[in-house]
Design an enzyme around this catalytic site. Structure first.
Site, mmCIF file in Angstrom:
data_model
loop_
_atom_site.group_PDB
_atom_site.id
_atom_site.type_symbol
_atom_site.label_atom_id
_atom_site.label_comp_id
_atom_site.label_asym_id
_atom_site.label_seq_id
_atom_site.Cartn_x
_atom_site.Cartn_y
_atom_site.Cartn_z
ATOM 1 C CE1 TYR A 190 -3.135 2.966 0.431
ATOM 2 C CE2 TYR A 190 -3.515 2.306 2.706
ATOM 3 C CZ TYR A 190 -3.786 3.140 1.651
ATOM 4 O OH TYR A 190 -4.710 4.156 1.799
ATOM 5 C CE LYS A 214 -5.996 2.094 -1.543
ATOM 6 N NZ LYS A 214 -6.793 2.148 -0.280
#
EC number: 4.3.3.7
Length: 296
Positions: A135, A163
């Site tokens: 992330y 992500k």
């Protein structure tokens, strides 16, 4: 379970009732999302206010999400912190509850370097032995995973994707050129999904899909067959997506989720509710979309 989903995952909000989580509303919301064709559930992340949940609360939301999903969609739990060992311990508990994947944010405050990031993520993946989604959200952590570091991490058998919430399409394009074809690339920005898809992205981990899961998730599917129609769909939703920027995430989306009945509108400090006039404008935009009005 194929955790490398294509399309729209949802960064799920967490409904509160006073000092506790409203687990019944949480379960209802998860069913609403799955029944409206989202491809994955991402819980206990930024939008889920994971930083202000207790460990017991995080484990309970994981337990519920795994039970509700029941293999219909993957459940990805945000377990990352800036403490490597604490992240391992919590991630192992999440694994024992049957979560499909863990999402690991870059360490914050005790800022490291790229070698430190490589060691942090690799150590966790080695210890937990569960699929890991990286992330990258430098606006919140002041730490960016450089593309070369992601490429090195992509060689790990348990690290399958990232992500990216930079909103920087050039970052994504460079990343696409240095990672394997089967490395998953997800946007963390609803307003950037079309250029992200054009650059070869696999999907989005969405905030707005908490409230309009069917409409937003359909954009990816439409894009595969008719890009012009997908652009029309996206442009129609863009005013509502942009309206979520009136305040810090997840403040606006929680107001909207409360309006449709899957939250009580409560936040945990230091987050506070939106101004009444901003909430009113947000709901007006939502109602126009719900009635089929063209906002583009």
């Amino acid at each position: 379970m194929n955790i490398h989903f294509k399309g729209t995952g949802v960064a799920v909000t967490t409904p509160f009732n006073g000092q506790t989580i409203d687990y019944n509303l949480f379960e209802d919301h998860l069913n609403f999302l799955i029944n409206n064709n989202v491809e994955a559930l991402i819980i206990n992340g930024t939008t889920g206010e994971g930083s202000t949940l207790t460990e017991d609360e995080k484990l309970k939301t994981i337990e519920i999400a795994v039970r509700v999903a029941h293999g219909r969609v993957p459940v990805i739990a945000g377990t990352g912190t800036n403490n490597t060992q604490a992240t391992i311990e919590h991630s192992l508990k999440a694994k024992a509850l049957g979560v499909d994947s863990i999402m690991l944010i870059t360490p914050y405050y005790n800022k490291t370097n790229q070698r430190g990031l490589l060691a942090h993520f690799t150590t966790i993946a080695d210890a937990v032995e569960l699929p890991v989604l990286l992330y990258n959200v430098p606006a919140r952590t002041n730490m960016t995973i450089e593309q070369e570091t992601v490429a090195a991490l992509a060689e790990h058998p348990y690290i399958y994707g990232i992500k990216d919430a930079t909103g920087d399409i050039n970052y994504m394009k460079t990343l696409k050129s240095v990672v394997p074809d089967d490395f998953a690339l997800y946007s963390g920005n609803d307003d950037a999904v079309l250029p992200f898809y054009e650059a070869g992205g696999d999907g989005v981990i969405s905030v707005i899909a908490n409230a309009i899961p069917a409409e937003f998730s359909d954009i990816y599917r439409t894009y595969q067959v008719n890009r012009h129609e997908a652009e029309r769909q996206f442009n129609n939703l863009l005013p509502l997506i942009n309206a979520l920027s009136v305040d810090v995430n997840p403040i606006p989306i929680k107001a909207l989720v409360a309006y449709i009945g899957y939250a009580n509108g409560e936040l945990r400090l230091p987050l506070v509710p939106m101004l009444e006039q901003d909430t009113k404008q947000l709901i007006e935009l939502y109602n126009r979309i719900a009635k089929g009005s063209d906002l583009s």
